[in-house]
Scaffold this motif. Structure first.
Motif, short mmCIF file in Angstrom:
data_model
loop_
_atom_site.label_atom_id
_atom_site.label_comp_id
_atom_site.label_asym_id
_atom_site.label_seq_id
_atom_site.Cartn_x
_atom_site.Cartn_y
_atom_site.Cartn_z
N ALA A 98 0.84 -1.22 0.00
CA ALA A 98 0.00 0.00 0.00
C ALA A 98 0.87 1.26 0.00
O ALA A 98 0.43 2.32 -0.44
CB ALA A 98 -0.89 0.01 1.23
N ASN A 99 2.10 1.12 0.49
CA ASN A 99 3.00 2.29 0.58
C ASN A 99 4.42 1.81 0.84
O ASN A 99 4.66 0.61 1.02
CB ASN A 99 2.52 3.21 1.71
CG ASN A 99 2.36 2.42 3.02
OD1 ASN A 99 3.29 1.76 3.47
ND2 ASN A 99 1.15 2.45 3.58
N GLU A 100 5.35 2.78 0.86
CA GLU A 100 6.76 2.41 1.03
C GLU A 100 7.04 1.85 2.43
O GLU A 100 7.95 1.07 2.63
CB GLU A 100 7.66 3.63 0.81
CG GLU A 100 7.60 4.25 -0.56
CD GLU A 100 6.55 5.35 -0.67
OE1 GLU A 100 5.78 5.55 0.30
OE2 GLU A 100 6.50 5.98 -1.75
N LYS A 101 6.22 2.26 3.42
CA LYS A 101 6.45 1.79 4.79
C LYS A 101 6.21 0.27 4.90
O LYS A 101 6.68 -0.38 5.81
CB LYS A 101 5.55 2.54 5.78
CG LYS A 101 5.96 4.00 6.00
CD LYS A 101 5.12 4.69 7.05
CE LYS A 101 5.61 6.10 7.34
NZ LYS A 101 5.68 6.91 6.08
N GLU A 102 5.42 -0.23 3.93
CA GLU A 102 5.24 -1.69 3.87
C GLU A 102 6.35 -2.33 3.02
O GLU A 102 6.88 -3.39 3.35
CB GLU A 102 3.86 -2.02 3.28
CG GLU A 102 2.71 -1.62 4.17
CD GLU A 102 1.35 -2.06 3.62
OE1 GLU A 102 0.35 -1.84 4.31
OE2 GLU A 102 1.32 -2.62 2.50
N ALA A 103 6.67 -1.64 1.92
CA ALA A 103 7.63 -2.25 0.96
C ALA A 103 9.02 -2.39 1.56
O ALA A 103 9.64 -3.46 1.47
CB ALA A 103 7.68 -1.38 -0.31
N ASP A 104 9.53 -1.33 2.19
CA ASP A 104 10.92 -1.36 2.67
C ASP A 104 11.22 -2.53 3.60
O ASP A 104 12.14 -3.32 3.33
CB ASP A 104 11.29 -0.04 3.38
CG ASP A 104 11.32 1.16 2.43
OD1 ASP A 104 11.55 2.29 2.91
OD2 ASP A 104 11.12 0.95 1.21
N PRO A 105 10.46 -2.71 4.69
CA PRO A 105 10.81 -3.81 5.61
C PRO A 105 10.61 -5.20 5.00
O PRO A 105 11.34 -6.14 5.35
CB PRO A 105 9.88 -3.60 6.81
CG PRO A 105 8.84 -2.64 6.40
CD PRO A 105 9.35 -1.88 5.24
N VAL A 106 9.65 -5.34 4.05
CA VAL A 106 9.48 -6.67 3.45
C VAL A 106 10.66 -6.97 2.52
O VAL A 106 11.26 -8.05 2.56
CB VAL A 106 8.14 -6.75 2.68
CG1 VAL A 106 8.03 -8.08 1.92
CG2 VAL A 106 6.96 -6.60 3.64
N LEU A 107 11.02 -5.98 1.69
CA LEU A 107 12.13 -6.19 0.75
C LEU A 107 13.47 -6.36 1.49
O LEU A 107 14.30 -7.20 1.12
CB LEU A 107 12.22 -5.01 -0.22
CG LEU A 107 11.07 -4.89 -1.23
CD1 LEU A 107 11.09 -3.52 -1.91
CD2 LEU A 107 11.12 -6.01 -2.26
N ASP A 108 13.68 -5.55 2.55
CA ASP A 108 14.98 -5.57 3.25
C ASP A 108 15.01 -6.64 4.33
O ASP A 108 16.05 -6.88 4.94
CB ASP A 108 15.25 -4.19 3.88
CG ASP A 108 15.30 -3.08 2.84
OD1 ASP A 108 15.23 -1.90 3.23
OD2 ASP A 108 15.37 -3.41 1.64
N GLY A 109 13.87 -7.28 4.58
CA GLY A 109 13.80 -8.30 5.64
C GLY A 109 14.13 -9.70 5.13
O GLY A 109 14.64 -9.85 4.01
#
Ligand code: KDG
Length: 334
Positions: free
Chosen positions: A111-122
């Motif tokens: 829905a937004n970058e706050k969701e994308a960043d931790p999923v991609l970097d996790g």
């Protein structure tokens, strides 16, 4: 006199730290598809500066923009073959190499970058990066391409049905092809490097990309209508040739990994700030900008649902479950 003393001391320290590091003098060819004056170009230059500093100038990164070293797919082949050291490109064109990368193409996944960043970097994003090694590639980090929006030269696209009959260039990726064909468009897979000419000659009516790309690639010169749909979040991935990576010392690998992480922070900040400016500049350049209403987005979600199910079947339920578990954690913490 004091200045000379300090400079000499600094050079001596620099030389000592370089000598302490097991770092050879190397040239690193880093290819990318967007123009040099783009978020991709700025991030490659930032990475190059970081590498030079950390290696005391021994590792020299040479950026080659505007697909000078080939399209994303061609550069992936050059890295696998050891003919080129680095590139950054879309994860969407990696699905032919590691099919699980298709999970990032799923419409409306984030829905937004706050969701994308931790999923991609996790752990989930890292596991996908690690899976590239068996294919001759090293995935260092994800950068942000961004949320994708629609442009075309024919008419406003305000409803899902307005896509009907639009010849729409899409990335060479089955999820994008299937989704836009299901929406009634005539999806045309094409390398990014051929897109401007295809828009200019009318070979295609439209395309979809983040506003930063639409601006830096000057698509406003050949496209009248921009529709804010944010229909998918696109990551880029910074890739290295595995055969080249394996020749590096631990010190050299550490420098490149450290610079890659620093460049990820820089690139995301630059791209997000650039997105706000890009929208204003595209309006000023004469594009007619509209936003797809929520009820029409809901129709696109419905159209995309069977394609999402096909992707989940393709990438495997465990991976889909892992992504959803990460997203649930992020959404619960809000
Ligand atoms: O080389 C350009 C690509 O890295 C990237 O911009 C992919 O979004 C992309 C597209 O539309 O091809």
């Amino acid at each position: 006199m004091k200045h000379i003393l300090i400079t000499t001391l600094a050079l001596a320290l620099g030389a000592a730290s370089a000598a302490a590091q097991d770092v050879q003098s190397r040239i690193i060819r880093f290819g990318y598809g967007l123009n040099e004056d783009s978020n991709q170009g700025r991030a490659v230059r930032h990475f190059a500066e970081q590498v030079a500093t950390l290696s005391n100038g021994k590792l020299k990164v040479r950026g080659f923009g505007a697909a000078a070293l080939g399209s994303d797919v061609q550069m992936q082949g050059a890295l696998i073959g050891g003919a080129q050291e680095m590139m950054v490109g879309s994860t969407a064109t990696l699905v032919g190499t590691v099919k699980e990368f298709a999970v990032w193409d799923i419409p409306f996944l984030f829905a937004n970058e706050k969701e994308a960043d931790p999923v991609l970097d996790g752990p989930v994003g890292q596991k996908l990066l690690d899976s590239l090694q068996a294919q001759g590639l090293v995935g260092l980090v994800y950068w942000e391409n961004g949320f994708r929006n629609l442009t075309n030269s024919r008419h406003k696209i305000e409803k899902a049905e307005d896509l009907k009959g639009i010849k729409l260039r899409v990335m060479q990726n089955p999820v994008f092809l299937d989704t836009f064909n299901a929406a009634g468009a005539n999806a045309v897979p094409m390398p990014f490097s051929e897109l401007f000419t295809a828009l200019e000659t009318g070979a295609v009516d439209g395309q979809e990309n983040p506003v930063t790309t639409i601006l830096s690639s000057k698509f406003y010169e050949v496209q009248k209508h921009l529709t804010i749909s944010n229909h998918v979040y696109s990551p880029w991935v910074v890739l290295m040739s595995k055969s080249w990576w394996d020749k590096l010392s631990d010190d050299e690998k550490k420098i490149l990994q450290e610079a890659a992480v620093a460049s990820r922070t820089f690139e995301r900040e630059d791209t997000r700030a650039g997105s706000v400016k890009a929208l204003e500049e595209l309006k000023a350049a004469g594009m007619e900008v509209s936003t797809m209403p929520n009820e029409e987005i809901a129709k696109l979600r419905e159209i995309a649902a069977p394609i999402t199910a096909k992707v989940v079947e393709n990438v495997g339920q465990p991976l889909w479950n892992d992504v959803q578990a990460e997203l649930s954690k992020i959404r619960a913490a809000k």
